[in-house]
Design a protein around this motif. Sequence first.
Motif, PDB file in Angstrom:
ATOM      1  N   ILE A 223      50.930  36.065  38.622  1.00  0.00           N
ATOM      2  CA  ILE A 223      49.987  37.146  38.936  1.00  0.00           C
ATOM      3  C   ILE A 223      48.756  36.570  39.620  1.00  0.00           C
ATOM      4  CG2 ILE A 223      48.518  38.952  37.942  1.00  0.00           C
ATOM      5  CD1 ILE A 223      50.590  39.284  35.746  1.00  0.00           C
ATOM      6  N   TRP A 224      48.285  35.416  39.136  1.00  0.00           N
ATOM      7  CA  TRP A 224      47.126  34.773  39.767  1.00  0.00           C
ATOM      8  C   TRP A 224      47.465  34.341  41.187  1.00  0.00           C
ATOM      9  CZ3 TRP A 224      43.401  36.421  37.190  1.00  0.00           C
ATOM     10  CH2 TRP A 224      43.349  36.379  35.786  1.00  0.00           C
ATOM     11  N   ASP A 225      48.693  33.858  41.400  1.00  0.00           N
ATOM     12  CA  ASP A 225      49.114  33.464  42.752  1.00  0.00           C
ATOM     13  C   ASP A 225      49.091  34.656  43.702  1.00  0.00           C
ATOM     14  OD1 ASP A 225      49.485  30.856  41.972  1.00  0.00           O
ATOM     15  OD2 ASP A 225      51.611  31.115  41.510  1.00  0.00           O
ATOM     16  N   VAL A 226      49.565  35.799  43.216  1.00  0.00           N
ATOM     17  CA  VAL A 226      49.515  37.024  44.027  1.00  0.00           C
ATOM     18  C   VAL A 226      48.062  37.407  44.295  1.00  0.00           C
ATOM     19  CG1 VAL A 226      50.065  39.492  44.053  1.00  0.00           C
ATOM     20  CG2 VAL A 226      51.744  37.860  43.186  1.00  0.00           C
ATOM     21  N   GLY A 227      47.198  37.167  43.302  1.00  0.00           N
ATOM     22  CA  GLY A 227      45.767  37.442  43.489  1.00  0.00           C
ATOM     23  C   GLY A 227      45.153  36.614  44.606  1.00  0.00           C
ATOM     24  N   ILE A 228      45.613  35.372  44.756  1.00  0.00           N
ATOM     25  CA  ILE A 228      45.115  34.515  45.837  1.00  0.00           C
ATOM     26  C   ILE A 228      45.528  35.086  47.190  1.00  0.00           C
ATOM     27  CG2 ILE A 228      45.327  32.235  46.904  1.00  0.00           C
ATOM     28  CD1 ILE A 228      43.563  32.246  44.458  1.00  0.00           C
ATOM     29  N   ILE A 229      46.774  35.578  47.284  1.00  0.00           N
ATOM     30  CA  ILE A 229      47.212  36.223  48.529  1.00  0.00           C
ATOM     31  C   ILE A 229      46.325  37.422  48.824  1.00  0.00           C
ATOM     32  CG2 ILE A 229      49.115  37.397  49.699  1.00  0.00           C
ATOM     33  CD1 ILE A 229      51.041  35.826  47.976  1.00  0.00           C
ATOM     34  N   GLY A 230      46.026  38.203  47.784  1.00  0.00           N
ATOM     35  CA  GLY A 230      45.129  39.351  47.942  1.00  0.00           C
ATOM     36  C   GLY A 230      43.760  38.932  48.436  1.00  0.00           C
ATOM     37  N   ALA A 231      43.283  37.769  47.981  1.00  0.00           N
ATOM     38  CA  ALA A 231      41.971  37.277  48.409  1.00  0.00           C
ATOM     39  C   ALA A 231      41.966  36.980  49.910  1.00  0.00           C
ATOM     40  CB  ALA A 231      41.611  36.016  47.622  1.00  0.00           C
TER      41      ALA A 231
END
Length: 237
Positions: free
Chosen positions: A65-73
């Motif tokens: 989920i955090w990895d997906v958050g980085i993509i979102g960033a």
Amino acid sequence: MSALYFGFELIATFAEAFIILYAISCLFDSKFSEKKQLFYEIVSLIIIGSLTAVFNYMETSYKDIWDVGIIGAYIIVCFLLYKGNIFLRIVIPLLIMIIILIINITTDVFISRLYDVPPEYLLQSGSSLRLLSLFITKFSFFLIIQLLIKIVRKNDYDLKSDEWSGITLLFLISAIILFVAAEIQYNKVDDNFSMIFLTSGIAAINICVFILIKKMAVKNKQLTILQVLNTQHEEQM
């Protein structure tokens, strides 16, 4: 882990963030003046690089989920700092992350086979093979990004919103499939849910491709008819 190995890990993390932001800056027009833009880009690099470094060392079941958050960033940075096609500002970060995942998985599989070690061993900080993997992946990533910049810059993508939506969905599904594949590769997660997810994702990609091909075929047919009518009109004139 020694300070030296930690330093290499940190350099690799920030190098990856720099390459991604560099690619984005080359592919889109800036929203601000040169000095302001540079300041915002440096701040973005520091924030995203730091978050990525923290998430890499977090031992949690929610790491994906955090990895997906980085993509979102990265997508947020595209919208806040740059101008351009809305869908491209979503697709480009997704495409870049797909490239990273493919390079990482391919490199680690090759090194693990070459040195006869399990793939998850290459994720352990402090090993020489881990440093070799980091160097190869980041160097390969930089070369491929340079190629991507040249390809994307030379083309004018004149597509309708529904076509852009389909392409964006394809990249999103591909990124999710690669995340699941990486999870299976490194953590030996071979449960039924993961396999069902992979199969469903591949099926969804095929359906999307079929729909896009059908739409483009109809569009090409209409263009052909229009060209014939224009030719006939010119001959009559």
